[in-house]
Structures are given as structure tokens and as C-alpha cells.
Motif scaffolding. Structure first.
Motif, PDB file in Angstrom:
ATOM      1  N   GLY A   1       0.807  -1.221   0.000  1.00 52.59           N
ATOM      2  CA  GLY A   1       0.000   0.000   0.000  1.00 52.59           C
ATOM      3  C   GLY A   1       0.835   1.264   0.000  1.00 52.59           C
ATOM      4  O   GLY A   1       0.300   2.357   0.147  1.00 52.59           O
ATOM      5  N   GLY A   2       2.144   1.136  -0.152  1.00 51.52           N
ATOM      6  CA  GLY A   2       3.004   2.310  -0.158  1.00 51.52           C
ATOM      7  C   GLY A   2       3.354   2.753   1.253  1.00 51.52           C
ATOM      8  O   GLY A   2       3.122   2.047   2.231  1.00 51.52           O
ATOM      9  N   VAL A   3       3.904   3.940   1.346  1.00 51.45           N
ATOM     10  CA  VAL A   3       4.325   4.505   2.622  1.00 51.45           C
ATOM     11  C   VAL A   3       3.288   5.537   3.063  1.00 51.45           C
ATOM     12  O   VAL A   3       2.927   6.421   2.284  1.00 51.45           O
ATOM     13  N   LEU A   4       2.818   5.419   4.288  1.00 53.49           N
ATOM     14  CA  LEU A   4       1.830   6.349   4.812  1.00 53.49           C
ATOM     15  C   LEU A   4       2.521   7.575   5.409  1.00 53.49           C
ATOM     16  O   LEU A   4       3.570   7.456   6.048  1.00 53.49           O
ATOM     17  N   THR A   5       1.898   8.720   5.230  1.00 58.09           N
ATOM     18  CA  THR A   5       2.401   9.930   5.871  1.00 58.09           C
ATOM     19  C   THR A   5       1.925   9.952   7.324  1.00 58.09           C
ATOM     20  O   THR A   5       1.006   9.217   7.704  1.00 58.09           O
ATOM     21  N   ALA A   6       2.518  10.828   8.120  1.00 60.40           N
ATOM     22  CA  ALA A   6       2.094  10.971   9.518  1.00 60.40           C
ATOM     23  C   ALA A   6       0.626  11.385   9.590  1.00 60.40           C
ATOM     24  O   ALA A   6      -0.116  10.912  10.458  1.00 60.40           O
ATOM     25  N   ASP A   7       0.191  12.250   8.673  1.00 60.22           N
ATOM     26  CA  ASP A   7      -1.218  12.674   8.665  1.00 60.22           C
ATOM     27  C   ASP A   7      -2.149  11.514   8.333  1.00 60.22           C
ATOM     28  O   ASP A   7      -3.233  11.396   8.918  1.00 60.22           O
ATOM     29  N   GLN A   8      -1.750  10.654   7.408  1.00 63.82           N
ATOM     30  CA  GLN A   8      -2.580   9.495   7.061  1.00 63.82           C
ATOM     31  C   GLN A   8      -2.694   8.536   8.243  1.00 63.82           C
ATOM     32  O   GLN A   8      -3.770   8.016   8.526  1.00 63.82           O
ATOM     33  N   ILE A   9      -1.595   8.336   8.936  1.00 63.28           N
ATOM     34  CA  ILE A   9      -1.615   7.449  10.101  1.00 63.28           C
ATOM     35  C   ILE A   9      -2.509   8.037  11.185  1.00 63.28           C
ATOM     36  O   ILE A   9      -3.322   7.330  11.786  1.00 63.28           O
TER      37      ILE A   9
END
Length: 70
Positions: free
Chosen positions: A6-14
Motif C-alpha cells: 500500500g506504499g508509505v503512509l504519511t504521519a497525517d494518514q496514520i
């Protein structure tokens, strides 16, 4: 069972992640070398192989391991 990158999540997405309380109690990001500590053996093999296959287009496994040559 399929595993998808799913790729790399940003801090905001987490921070925006919300779990369905009827299905999940929590989540944890785990370093690949710790997978054997938190997953059953065949699932640890499957996820370890999936991580190793990132950028290679995929991998086929049987019960979490590469099938034997027939």
C-alpha cells in the motif's frame, strides 16, 4: 490470501486512521525483522517474502513459502 503493498503512509494518514471497533482493537507498525514475534509462522513467512519482493512485481507462495520445484 493476498498481500498488497500500500506504499508509505504519511504521519497525517496514520493519524487519520480509524478502526472499526467491531473488527479491530488496534494496529502496530512492526519492523520486518520482528515479524516472527507478532505473527504465526506461516504468516510471518508470507509477509517477510512480500517485503523482500517489493519492487520486483510480486512473488508466488504456497503456505507462506516458495513452492518446491516439480
Amino acid at each position: 490470501m493476498f498481500v498488497f503493498d500500500g506504499g508509505v503512509l504519511t504521519a497525517d494518514q496514520i493519524a487519520a486512521m480509524r478502526l472499526c471497533p467491531d473488527e479491530l482493537d488496534g494496529f502496530e507498525f512492526v519492523e520486518p525483522e520482528r515479524l516472527g514475534e507478532v505473527l504465526i509462522p506461516r504468516l510471518a513467512r508470507r509477509v517477510t517474502a512480500a517485503v523482500a519482493a517489493i519492487g520486483q512485481g510480486g512473488v508466488y507462495l504456497e503456505d507462506g513459502a516458495a513452492p518446491s520445484n516439480r
